[in-house]
Design an enzyme around this catalytic site. Structure first.
Site, PDB file in Angstrom:
ATOM      1  N   THR A 208       0.848  -1.200   0.000  1.00 58.94           N
ATOM      2  CA  THR A 208       0.000   0.000   0.000  1.00 58.94           C
ATOM      3  C   THR A 208       0.880   1.246   0.000  1.00 58.94           C
ATOM      4  O   THR A 208       2.087   1.164  -0.281  1.00 58.94           O
ATOM      5  CB  THR A 208      -0.995  -0.031   1.182  1.00 58.94           C
ATOM      6  OG1 THR A 208      -1.969   0.994   0.991  1.00 58.94           O
ATOM      7  CG2 THR A 208      -0.318   0.168   2.527  1.00 58.94           C
ATOM      8  N   ASN A 209       0.304   2.392   0.281  1.00 56.26           N
ATOM      9  CA  ASN A 209       1.069   3.645   0.316  1.00 56.26           C
ATOM     10  C   ASN A 209       0.621   4.467   1.517  1.00 56.26           C
ATOM     11  O   ASN A 209      -0.218   4.021   2.302  1.00 56.26           O
ATOM     12  CB  ASN A 209       0.875   4.414  -1.002  1.00 56.26           C
ATOM     13  CG  ASN A 209      -0.595   4.632  -1.283  1.00 56.26           C
ATOM     14  OD1 ASN A 209      -1.285   5.319  -0.550  1.00 56.26           O
ATOM     15  ND2 ASN A 209      -1.091   4.013  -2.349  1.00 56.26           N
ATOM     16  N   ASN A 210       1.162   5.666   1.629  1.00 56.89           N
ATOM     17  CA  ASN A 210       0.932   6.464   2.844  1.00 56.89           C
ATOM     18  C   ASN A 210      -0.369   7.261   2.863  1.00 56.89           C
ATOM     19  O   ASN A 210      -0.585   8.047   3.785  1.00 56.89           O
ATOM     20  CB  ASN A 210       2.090   7.456   3.025  1.00 56.89           C
ATOM     21  CG  ASN A 210       3.295   6.775   3.607  1.00 56.89           C
ATOM     22  OD1 ASN A 210       3.159   5.798   4.340  1.00 56.89           O
ATOM     23  ND2 ASN A 210       4.477   7.260   3.278  1.00 56.89           N
ATOM     24  N   SER A 211      -1.211   7.113   1.859  1.00 59.50           N
ATOM     25  CA  SER A 211      -2.413   7.944   1.820  1.00 59.50           C
ATOM     26  C   SER A 211      -3.297   7.698   3.051  1.00 59.50           C
ATOM     27  O   SER A 211      -3.576   6.555   3.411  1.00 59.50           O
ATOM     28  CB  SER A 211      -3.218   7.646   0.557  1.00 59.50           C
ATOM     29  OG  SER A 211      -4.453   8.305   0.623  1.00 59.50           O
TER      30      SER A 211
END
Ligand code: CTP
Length: 397
Positions: A208-211
């Site tokens: 995933t990512n930091n959003s």
């Protein structure tokens, strides 16, 4: 927005009356002018002084208290209200309002007002599901009242069922939505995506990512509060759910694409605020991958580019999260993805990163000059973006 709005907060005599203190406080913190009206029964549960201290306004409890001005209290309250919210609404006050009874200051104010009315029923499960109560609720809905359904869970009696007061954040959301019903996006359908997608490696792990989802949620709330019918397609986030919008929960880019295609069959605008993963594991292991002796290599393949692939005659807004060459990279995405607007966001800048409460963006448009905005709250950024969407929608008519 709640700033300077006059909210008449009616409190009837259910045990959830204590929660209305939190609501009053939060409304005041948002800049609203809160005028509390309590039934006699409510004053047996919570002191009027509590509300006076929280709102800075006198609390009205009696029909026959001499009014300070020449005004007649229930008429003046009914007139000055931008909205009346009855929290909690007992079975008794619901039935009185349904029958048009006006035997105390709160029911008189309700009968005398032209302002929108929101009620949050809260009571014991058996009283709530009783056909009499349900009939009365239906009558009020048919007359234009907004009724926030009671939540399910533990009740004051100790039993489990329907009848709990919904979360204060939900009530706040519905109040804001009701106040904004006639806004510039009234009658428009808006689809918003939010959060970072999760691309599964195996049943317990994902990429995933930091959003954080905060920007997307702010856009969904702002569109709701300007009168739009909003569909929010979101990955799991730690945020409070957005009240009054249609929420579709997904995890992966592929699932987001399917949800977007479905939701945009009938929409006026799509705002892709989500941070969609560009790559996903080629295969998802059916069982948890066990630790071996050596390293682990994952083969990744491209996810669908949702914004480029989804077709339709609606307005398309993209977000470009960049860490370098902000404007030129965003400009490429604006033309490359066939967008009307792209919001360029330097995620490495101070106060502008993932998870922060503020954002600093430049709004680039297919037609028109770029708007370089100062650092502001995500909600304010959302309003600026929607100003542009609203303008484009007006031009489309
Ligand atoms: N987007 C999308 N589908 C993808 C990737 C991105 O719809 N698979 C959307 C995002 O929601 C955003 C816009 O495209 O509104 C730009 O996303 P961004 O990640 O900045 O651009 P990419 O095209 O992925 O390019 P890169 O990551 O190489 O900068």
């Amino acid at each position: 927005m709640l700033k300077n709005k006059v909210i008449v907060l009616g409190i009837s005599g259910g045990i959830a009356a204590y929660k209305a203190a939190d609501l009053a406080s939060k409304l005041v913190q948002c800049g609203a002018v809160v005028k509390v009206v309590m039934t006699w029964e409510a004053t047996q549960l919570v002191q009027p002084l509590t509300f006076q201290a929280l709102t800075g306004n006198p609390v009205v409890t009696d029909m026959f208290e001499p009014a300070p001005l020449s005004a007649i209290t229930h008429v003046s309250l009914a007139d000055e209200a931008d909205i009346i919210a009855i929290v909690p609404a007992t079975a008794n006050i619901i039935s009185k309002m349904a029958a048009g009874i006006a035997d105390d200051i709160l029911t008189c104010t309700v009968l005398a007002t032209k302002a929108p009315i929101v009620i949050a029923p809260a009571m014991h499960n058996n009283m709530y599901i009783n056909p009499v109560t349900q009939d009365n609720i239906s009558k009020l809905k048919a007359r234009g009242f907004t009724v926030i359904p009671a939540a399910h869970g533990r009740l004051a009696s100790g039993s489990i069922g329907y009848g709990r007061l919904p979360e204060i954040t939900e009530i706040m959301g519905i109040i804001q939505q009701t106040l904004g019903k006639k806004g510039d996006l009234a009658g428009k359908r808006i689809v918003v995506t939010a959060g970072g997608t999760q691309e599964a490696i195996d049943p317990v792990r994902y990429i995933t990512n930091n959003s954080s989802g905060k920007m997307g949620y702010a856009v969904a709330e702002a569109a709701r509060d300007r009168g739009a019918t909003v569909t929010l397609i979101t990955t799991p986030t730690g945020l409070s759910p957005v009240a009054g919008v249609d929420v579709i929960n997904i995890r992966s880019a592929q699932q987001m694409k399917e949800a977007v295609v479905k939701a945009t069959v009938k929409t006026d605008a799509l705002l892709m605020v989500a941070a969609v993963a560009d790559y996903m594991p080629k295969t998802t292991a059916a069982q948890k991958i066990k630790k071996g002796a050596g390293g682990l290599t994952l083969e990744l393949v491209k996810t669908p580019d949702i914004l480029s692939e989804v077709k339709g005659k609606f307005i398309k807004v993209g977000f470009a999260a960049e860490t370098q060459d902000l404007i030129s990279n965003a400009q490429k995405k604006l033309t490359g993805k066939g967008l009307d607007i792209i919001v360029a966001n330097d995620v490495s800048a101070k106060g502008s990163g993932f998870g922060s409460e503020t954002n600093k963006v430049t709004i680039l448009k297919k037609d028109g000059k770029p708007e370089d905005l100062p650092l502001m709250s995500k909600r304010e950024v959302a309003e600026k973006i929607l100003d542009n969407v609203s303008k484009l929608l007006k031009g489309k008519k």
